[in-house]
Motif scaffolding. Structure first.
Motif, PDB file in Angstrom:
ATOM      1  N   ALA A  66       0.829  -1.214   0.000  1.00 30.47           N
ATOM      2  CA  ALA A  66       0.000   0.000   0.000  1.00 30.47           C
ATOM      3  C   ALA A  66       0.855   1.253   0.000  1.00 30.47           C
ATOM      4  N   GLN A  67       2.016   1.166   0.624  1.00 34.05           N
ATOM      5  CA  GLN A  67       2.892   2.327   0.711  1.00 34.05           C
ATOM      6  C   GLN A  67       3.612   2.612  -0.597  1.00 34.05           C
ATOM      7  N   ALA A  68       3.458   1.731  -1.570  1.00 36.68           N
ATOM      8  CA  ALA A  68       4.175   1.893  -2.841  1.00 36.68           C
ATOM      9  C   ALA A  68       3.326   2.557  -3.915  1.00 36.68           C
ATOM     10  N   THR A  69       2.101   2.957  -3.580  1.00 39.39           N
ATOM     11  CA  THR A  69       1.237   3.572  -4.587  1.00 39.39           C
ATOM     12  C   THR A  69       0.871   4.998  -4.202  1.00 39.39           C
ATOM     13  N   VAL A  70       0.747   5.860  -5.216  1.00 37.09           N
ATOM     14  CA  VAL A  70       0.309   7.237  -4.982  1.00 37.09           C
ATOM     15  C   VAL A  70      -1.183   7.378  -5.249  1.00 37.09           C
ATOM     16  N   ASP A  71      -1.803   6.324  -5.724  1.00 46.27           N
ATOM     17  CA  ASP A  71      -3.231   6.353  -6.016  1.00 46.27           C
ATOM     18  C   ASP A  71      -4.006   6.057  -4.734  1.00 46.27           C
ATOM     19  N   GLU A  72      -4.758   7.044  -4.256  1.00 48.32           N
ATOM     20  CA  GLU A  72      -5.418   6.907  -2.965  1.00 48.32           C
ATOM     21  C   GLU A  72      -6.458   5.794  -2.968  1.00 48.32           C
ATOM     22  N   ALA A  73      -7.233   5.671  -4.054  1.00 46.53           N
ATOM     23  CA  ALA A  73      -8.248   4.623  -4.131  1.00 46.53           C
ATOM     24  C   ALA A  73      -7.599   3.237  -4.130  1.00 46.53           C
ATOM     25  N   GLU A  74      -6.506   3.109  -4.880  1.00 47.05           N
ATOM     26  CA  GLU A  74      -5.800   1.836  -4.921  1.00 47.05           C
ATOM     27  C   GLU A  74      -5.219   1.497  -3.555  1.00 47.05           C
ATOM     28  N   GLN A  75      -4.653   2.505  -2.897  1.00 46.46           N
ATOM     29  CA  GLN A  75      -4.080   2.259  -1.575  1.00 46.46           C
ATOM     30  C   GLN A  75      -5.153   1.821  -0.593  1.00 46.46           C
ATOM     31  N   GLN A  76      -6.304   2.467  -0.645  1.00 47.32           N
ATOM     32  CA  GLN A  76      -7.381   2.118   0.272  1.00 47.32           C
ATOM     33  C   GLN A  76      -7.813   0.669   0.087  1.00 47.32           C
ATOM     34  N   GLU A  77      -7.897   0.231  -1.164  1.00 53.42           N
ATOM     35  CA  GLU A  77      -8.308  -1.151  -1.425  1.00 53.42           C
ATOM     36  C   GLU A  77      -7.273  -2.137  -0.892  1.00 53.42           C
ATOM     37  N   ILE A  78      -5.992  -1.813  -1.059  1.00 53.99           N
ATOM     38  CA  ILE A  78      -4.937  -2.688  -0.541  1.00 53.99           C
ATOM     39  C   ILE A  78      -5.006  -2.730   0.986  1.00 53.99           C
ATOM     40  N   LEU A  79      -5.241  -1.584   1.607  1.00 53.30           N
ATOM     41  CA  LEU A  79      -5.322  -1.542   3.066  1.00 53.30           C
ATOM     42  C   LEU A  79      -6.529  -2.310   3.583  1.00 53.30           C
ATOM     43  N   ARG A  80      -7.621  -2.300   2.821  1.00 55.58           N
ATOM     44  CA  ARG A  80      -8.777  -3.123   3.198  1.00 55.58           C
ATOM     45  C   ARG A  80      -8.386  -4.608   3.209  1.00 55.58           C
ATOM     46  N   GLU A  81      -7.644  -5.023   2.180  1.00 57.94           N
ATOM     47  CA  GLU A  81      -7.188  -6.413   2.125  1.00 57.94           C
ATOM     48  C   GLU A  81      -6.256  -6.716   3.302  1.00 57.94           C
ATOM     49  N   ALA A  82      -5.370  -5.765   3.594  1.00 57.08           N
ATOM     50  CA  ALA A  82      -4.448  -5.948   4.719  1.00 57.08           C
ATOM     51  C   ALA A  82      -5.214  -6.075   6.029  1.00 57.08           C
ATOM     52  N   ALA A  83      -6.240  -5.246   6.192  1.00 49.63           N
ATOM     53  CA  ALA A  83      -7.048  -5.307   7.411  1.00 49.63           C
ATOM     54  C   ALA A  83      -7.674  -6.683   7.563  1.00 49.63           C
ATOM     55  N   GLY A  84      -8.172  -7.246   6.456  1.00 47.87           N
ATOM     56  CA  GLY A  84      -8.759  -8.572   6.504  1.00 47.87           C
ATOM     57  C   GLY A  84      -7.758  -9.629   6.944  1.00 47.87           C
ATOM     58  N   LEU A  85      -6.513  -9.523   6.486  1.00 46.99           N
ATOM     59  CA  LEU A  85      -5.476 -10.470   6.888  1.00 46.99           C
ATOM     60  C   LEU A  85      -5.144 -10.328   8.366  1.00 46.99           C
ATOM     61  N   ARG A  86      -5.127  -9.091   8.858  1.00 43.82           N
ATOM     62  CA  ARG A  86      -4.867  -8.875  10.289  1.00 43.82           C
ATOM     63  C   ARG A  86      -5.986  -9.473  11.137  1.00 43.82           C
ATOM     64  N   GLU A  87      -7.236  -9.290  10.685  1.00 42.93           N
ATOM     65  CA  GLU A  87      -8.360  -9.878  11.404  1.00 42.93           C
ATOM     66  C   GLU A  87      -8.243 -11.408  11.389  1.00 42.93           C
ATOM     67  N   GLU A  88      -7.863 -11.950  10.231  1.00 40.85           N
ATOM     68  CA  GLU A  88      -7.761 -13.397  10.079  1.00 40.85           C
ATOM     69  C   GLU A  88      -6.730 -13.996  11.027  1.00 40.85           C
ATOM     70  N   ALA A  89      -5.672 -13.255  11.325  1.00 38.25           N
ATOM     71  CA  ALA A  89      -4.635 -13.755  12.234  1.00 38.25           C
ATOM     72  C   ALA A  89      -5.182 -13.958  13.642  1.00 38.25           C
ATOM     73  N   GLU A  90      -6.144 -13.147  14.053  1.00 39.67           N
ATOM     74  CA  GLU A  90      -6.786 -13.225  15.375  1.00 39.67           C
ATOM     75  C   GLU A  90      -5.776 -13.197  16.522  1.00 39.67           C
ATOM     76  N   ILE A  91      -4.701 -12.441  16.297  1.00 39.38           N
ATOM     77  CA  ILE A  91      -3.777 -12.127  17.380  1.00 39.38           C
ATOM     78  C   ILE A  91      -4.422 -11.079  18.266  1.00 39.38           C
ATOM     79  N   PHE A  92      -5.092 -10.124  17.649  1.00 40.87           N
ATOM     80  CA  PHE A  92      -5.909  -9.140  18.340  1.00 40.87           C
ATOM     81  C   PHE A  92      -7.370  -9.464  18.015  1.00 40.87           C
ATOM     82  N   VAL A  93      -8.189  -9.570  19.038  1.00 43.94           N
ATOM     83  CA  VAL A  93      -9.562 -10.030  18.873  1.00 43.94           C
ATOM     84  C   VAL A  93     -10.520  -8.902  19.242  1.00 43.94           C
TER      85      VAL A  93
END
Length: 606
Positions: free
Chosen positions: A539-566
């Motif tokens: 996400a940090q490699a793009t200047v396109d805000e919409a593209e970055q937001q979509e990547i961060l949404r995917e990242a958020a899903g992976l963080r939730e999936e880890a369930e280290i933080f519940v």
């Protein structure tokens, strides 16, 4: 420039009905124009009707007590300073969805998103000294001093937010880079400040509204260790510190040297300091001695919300924070099993826990639902509570060899203060899964130490915490529970032991230490946590805000999936204010509102 509005009936305050907080779907906010510049038409004074401010008036407010007000170290004091004693390059708008000019009157961002150039207005410190770009540079050099340690999230840690992504900032703060000239912060002249970033970051300008980026008068802090005392205070905010009785109270008075003094309404503000975790009575408020106060006790919240008159005093920012559990490090490796973590997450009775208060909702994600374009699809499971979730939790636990909780080791639930939610979590785990849970409430300092320990096999469980922050994807995904923090708590017991040894090895250079830590985090943490970190890097490699937001949404899903933080529940911020207090609108950041935006309408009290 528009001026602040004249006193009028408060339009920002939402009437609160005597029912539970409404769902998240209606709370989507407008996105931030974070790649824009300061000339975007945002009202600098926060007003909306172009009328002149009528100065005068005094209010008394509550604030959580603190040991100091140095914004470069994490304490509750940094949020009080942010409210009006110091002012940074930009402020948030009153609703927290965008930024507005402050000490910087305008700024530009390069086409590649790497360079941000801020142009300072003519502004002074409270003693009359002009504010210069070099003052900001010297402030940030102090912030990043390697002796202060890397930025963190715990009390007294350096408040620097590494997710700002300033070139070589983390390298300098860790000692890997020895010359501050290598850091991407430069004063081009007296009124021009330039930041160079490691990669594009649409959240950078909003990130500058964090207290860590507030300027300090360099000569004041270098010349006197008592620089925070009223007699030595040199600030640049709308208010000056004129009195401070430790552990009791503060008094602030309007700063005549402030650049926008004509649009600062209140003459003075008294701050009553309240100990964290203490039960605060509303009697002084209801007798008119206090003008603004946060409500935390469920009984008080319910009483105010259900009273026809008192409900008009209530301000609610719905679902602005997340209460969560985080896995502790232990020699007992049971919680390293994703199946066990899923069972425990699904076995939490989120609806029952949320039912304790009218201002909480069961949480399906760590990300707050007030973030633009939030949706349930980032949650770890399709159904996070209810009968289906409990049945799935019971099945997972049985498949792992613990039917009805038989043979499951005792869990510990660590917290720095006692909360009704702790008992509710314990009760629902015991009811739904048949497991035994011990509540471990300790003094805050001990709590911080135990969070960082590698515990013996007989101490297994979670620590309890809560967070609120800016309602943007960069902040909620890159900064709250950030990649390094997440991977650290996702390490195996062997990985965490190695992590500690690397940190404590005096023979390693800063560069060697950082390289070895990254290798440990990348190879010995949970795979979902590592995948999350990699998507954040993408996400940090793009200047396109919409593209970055979509990547961060995917990242958020992976963080939730880890369930280290519940996630457990979403919390709403509840603040009561007397009818004559105008201009109050709550924001998701922990300071909640700026003193500058408030004024008094005595007619409204009648």
């Amino acid at each position: 420039m528009k001026a602040a509005p004249t006193p009028k009936k408060r339009s920002a305050r939402r009437a609160v009905r005597s029912v539970a907080v409404t769902g998240a779907a209606a709370l989507v906010l407008a996105g931030c124009n974070l790649f824009g510049n300061g000339g975007s038409g945002i009202d600098e004074a926060g007003g909306d009707n172009g009328a002149e401010t009528e100065q005068g008036g005094h209010i008394t407010v509550h604030a959580t007590n603190f040991a100091h007000i140095d914004p470069q170290s994490i304490t509750f004091g940094m949020w009080l300073v942010q409210k009006g004693l110091l002012e940074g390059l930009v402020l948030q708008t009153s609703d927290g969805t965008d930024v507005r000019p402050a000490v910087a009157q305008e700024w530009e961002v390069s086409e590649d998103g790497l360079t941000h150039t801020f142009h300072l207005r003519d502004a002074n410190w409270s003693n009359g000294d002009p504010i210069t770009a070099e003052h900001f540079v010297r402030t940030y050099e102090r912030l990043l001093d390697p002796d202060r340690g890397p930025g963190g999230v715990t009390t007294e840690a350096s408040s620097y937010q590494a997710t700002l992504g300033i070139l070589n900032a983390t390298e300098y703060s860790s000692g890997a880079a020895e010359d501050f000239e290598e850091v991407g912060i430069k004063a081009l002249d007296e009124s021009t400040l330039e930041f160079t970033l490691e990669g594009p970051n649409p959240g950078f300008v909003m990130g500058l509204t964090h207290p860590s980026m507030l300027p300090l008068h360099p000569d004041a802090i270098d010349g006197d260790e008592n620089w925070q005392q009223p007699e030595n205070w040199r600030g640049n905010g709308p208010y000056n510190l004129v009195d401070w009785v430790s552990n009791s109270s503060m008094r602030l008075e309007r700063n005549p040297e402030y650049w926008d003094n004509e649009n600062v309404a209140l003459d003075s503000i008294d701050v009553q300091l309240i100990e964290q975790g203490s039960i605060t009575t509303t009697v002084p408020y209801e007798s008119g001695e206090v003008d603004i106060q946060g409500l935390g006790e469920p009984a008080d919240i319910a009483r105010f919300m259900n009273d026809p008159e008192l409900s008009e005093h209530v301000n609610v920012l719905e679902n602005s924070g997340t209460t969560y559990l985080a896995r502790l490090h232990s020699r007992n490796t049971l919680l390293e099993d994703p199946q066990i973590r899923s069972a425990l997450s699904l076995g939490i009775g989120r609806e029952d826990i949320a039912g304790i208060s009218e201002t909480t909702e069961p949480a399906s994600t760590l990300v707050s639902p007030i973030v633009p374009d939030w949706s349930e699809d980032i949650a770890a499971h399709d159904q996070m509570w209810g009968d289906e979730a409990v049945e799935e939790a019971q099945r997972l636990l049985a498949d792992a060899g613990y039917p009805d909780g038989e043979g499951f080791p005792t869990l510990h639930l660590l917290a720095g203060s006692d909360f009704a939610q702790l008992d509710a979590i314990i009760d629902t785990w015991q009811t739904n899964l048949g497991i035994e849970v011990v509540k471990d409430v300790v003094e805050v300092g001990v709590y911080v130490e135990r969070r960082a320990q590698l515990h013996d096999e007989d101490y297994l469980g979670y620590w309890y915490g809560s967070f609120s922050g800016v309602s943007t994807w960069p902040y909620q995904v890159q900064q709250l529970w950030d990649p390094n923090f997440t991977r650290q708590f996702a390490l195996t017991d062997e990985g965490y032991e190695q992590f500690q040894e690397i940190n404590e090895d005096p023979d390693l250079s800063a560069t060697e230490r950082n390289e070895q830590i990254e290798e440990t985090l990348a190879t010995m943490s949970d795979p979902s946590a590592q995948a999350y970190a990699e998507r954040v890097e993408d996400a940090q490699a793009t200047v396109d805000e919409a593209e970055q937001q979509e990547i961060l949404r995917e990242a958020a899903g992976l963080r939730e999936e880890a369930e280290i933080f519940v996630p457990v529940v979403w919390n709403s911020s509840v603040v009561i204010a007397q009818p004559h207090v105008q201009g109050l609108e709550l924001r998701a950041q922990a300071d909640r509102y700026y003193f500058k935006d408030l004024w008094v309408d005595e007619d409204a009290a009648e």
